[in-house]
Design a protein around this motif. Sequence first.
Motif, short mmCIF file in Angstrom:
data_model
loop_
_atom_site.label_atom_id
_atom_site.label_comp_id
_atom_site.label_asym_id
_atom_site.label_seq_id
_atom_site.Cartn_x
_atom_site.Cartn_y
_atom_site.Cartn_z
N PHE A 1 0.82 -1.25 0.09
CA PHE A 1 -0.14 0.05 -0.04
C PHE A 1 0.74 1.42 0.05
N GLU A 2 0.61 1.89 -0.89
CA GLU A 2 1.36 3.32 -0.84
C GLU A 2 0.82 4.29 -0.04
N VAL A 3 1.61 4.42 1.01
CA VAL A 3 1.24 5.43 2.42
C VAL A 3 1.96 6.73 1.95
N PRO A 4 1.35 7.85 1.67
CA PRO A 4 1.79 9.06 1.49
C PRO A 4 2.33 9.76 3.05
N ALA A 5 3.19 10.67 3.03
CA ALA A 5 3.60 11.32 4.11
C ALA A 5 2.66 12.47 4.44
N ALA A 6 2.34 12.74 5.46
CA ALA A 6 1.74 14.03 6.09
C ALA A 6 0.35 13.88 5.38
N ALA A 7 -0.46 12.78 5.30
CA ALA A 7 -1.67 12.78 4.54
C ALA A 7 -2.67 12.07 5.47
N ASP A 8 -3.90 12.21 5.15
CA ASP A 8 -5.01 11.64 6.30
C ASP A 8 -5.24 10.20 5.57
N LEU A 9 -5.20 9.09 6.34
CA LEU A 9 -6.08 7.82 5.94
C LEU A 9 -7.02 7.38 6.72
N TYR A 10 -7.83 6.36 6.15
CA TYR A 10 -8.94 6.02 6.74
C TYR A 10 -8.51 4.55 7.36
N VAL A 11 -8.40 4.25 8.44
CA VAL A 11 -8.28 2.88 9.04
C VAL A 11 -9.62 2.68 9.69
N SER A 12 -10.53 1.88 8.96
CA SER A 12 -11.89 1.29 9.16
C SER A 12 -11.76 -0.05 9.92
N VAL A 13 -12.78 -0.09 11.12
CA VAL A 13 -12.88 -1.14 11.72
C VAL A 13 -14.17 -1.70 12.00
N TYR A 14 -14.78 -2.63 11.45
CA TYR A 14 -15.97 -3.18 12.01
C TYR A 14 -15.84 -4.39 12.96
N ALA A 15 -16.22 -3.99 14.17
CA ALA A 15 -16.09 -4.84 15.41
C ALA A 15 -17.45 -4.93 16.23
N ALA A 16 -17.23 -5.82 17.36
CA ALA A 16 -18.23 -5.92 18.18
C ALA A 16 -17.43 -6.26 19.52
N GLY A 17 -17.87 -5.69 20.61
CA GLY A 17 -17.08 -6.22 21.86
C GLY A 17 -16.38 -4.96 22.47
N PRO A 18 -15.59 -5.07 23.45
CA PRO A 18 -15.10 -4.01 24.39
C PRO A 18 -14.28 -3.16 23.45
N VAL A 19 -14.33 -1.79 23.58
CA VAL A 19 -13.68 -0.71 23.11
C VAL A 19 -12.45 -0.10 23.72
N THR A 20 -11.24 -0.37 23.34
CA THR A 20 -9.94 0.31 23.80
C THR A 20 -9.98 1.52 22.95
N TRP A 21 -10.14 2.83 23.71
CA TRP A 21 -10.11 4.08 22.96
C TRP A 21 -8.97 4.98 23.49
N HIS A 22 -8.81 6.11 22.41
CA HIS A 22 -8.14 7.35 22.91
C HIS A 22 -9.38 8.42 22.70
N PRO A 23 -10.01 9.02 23.78
CA PRO A 23 -11.22 9.71 23.73
C PRO A 23 -11.01 11.17 23.31
N GLN A 24 -9.70 11.69 23.49
CA GLN A 24 -9.58 13.05 22.90
C GLN A 24 -8.47 13.12 21.78
N ALA A 25 -8.92 12.85 20.56
CA ALA A 25 -7.94 13.00 19.34
C ALA A 25 -7.81 14.29 18.91
N LEU A 26 -8.74 15.14 19.10
CA LEU A 26 -8.37 16.44 18.73
C LEU A 26 -8.53 16.65 17.01
N GLY A 27 -9.50 15.82 16.80
CA GLY A 27 -9.66 15.71 15.04
C GLY A 27 -11.12 15.04 15.16
N THR A 28 -11.49 14.77 14.01
CA THR A 28 -12.96 14.41 13.70
C THR A 28 -12.81 12.74 12.92
N SER A 29 -13.30 11.93 13.55
CA SER A 29 -13.46 10.59 12.96
C SER A 29 -14.80 10.17 12.49
#
Length: 432
Positions: free
Chosen positions: A163-191
Amino acid sequence: MSTRTRPAWLAAVTVLVVAVLCAVVVPSGAEAAAGVGAGASMGRGFDSVAGADPGAGPSPEAGPDPGTEGDGWAGTWYSAPVEAEPGGGAARTVRNVVHTTMGGSRARITVSNLFGTAPLDLRHATLATAAAPARTMRTLTFHGHARISVLPGGQAVSDPLTFEVPAAADLYVSVYAAGPVTWHPQALGTSYEVPGETDRAADPGAFAGTTGAWRYVTALDVQGPESADGSVVVLGDSITEGVGSTPGADRRWTDVLAERLRNLRERAAGAPRAVLNAGIGGNGLLAGRSGPSGLDRFQRDALGRAGVRTVIVELGINDLLSDGERNADALLAGMRDLVRRGHARGVRVLGTTLAPCGGLRACTAEVEAVRETVNAAIRRGGVYEGVIDMDRTLRAPDSPRELSPPYDSGDHLHPSDAGYRAVGAAIDPGTL
């Protein structure tokens, strides 16, 4: 031999064999659970979870250690896991928007169930560029399987994906899942997220719901010509997380540093190329308060990152402001401990002085006295291998206990965009 004349022992063996075969066959459709154990990744296929040895969840510091592989991988983005999301568990598709700091030709992600108390049903994960998601979206696999179970306390590292990953760019990492969620609640951005028992990653109109958190995914690593130079990891609190900066604009001081390293790379051969932000708002060096303490998470969030060359530690002010450890010797001992642990892994450990906090009610004379003592010791040497003097960069010339007004976001603790840019610009790339 007919079934009527079959001996009883043979019938029993036949039943047993059929039962075993049924246990390992992966069902299709809504019940499909393709996947095998993710080995060192601590993921397990659903057939393995149902088997005789599902394995026990590891301790929070256990798990794969991408930073030790020496195979050319380096982190381009990181999100320190903070806690389990309250009420998490229902099936959903999450589109995490992550910003890269280094490019590459291969990619992999880490999915975490660090704070889960039950297995995470990871049903599908995809990677795409934000600029062209429909054209670039690819499925990520884990030991060859798109769906796995991640054990409580564990994590799973995906297979390498071309996969050609560009530098200094936004990527979408999408996850379809169920169960417990480990998270970072303050990303200072919009997902984005959408609930439901259907994978919506490829549906551009599905993501009406926005979120300011990162879920499930904690790391994106790349492999390519630049990754051999490795990464800088910044272990910090809300000042590293970027509180006070413009949300969604990538104006944290770590973003400024990453931009400078990209621009200087031809003149600073061998310097790390990427910057990983391992900041957690409210985090302390000696006490967790928000997320595990800096001492407790140093192995996972810093030394365990792929391609780590240098760690910058920006911690200590919350220990003073939260009625916690106000002993300068204890704080300095904790900082020196991180340096020793870094040396044992061949990693350089730099540190920042503690930023001004004057103007806060919690920044009492006692707090200020300890802060000044700690900063003086850091500047003298013998604590970190190199010093980033955040205090002198940000403080007001005529009132050194306080942030300079142009650098104050308004709460008298967190810098503004201008303040963060000043910190990022003050770092000598040669020290990294």
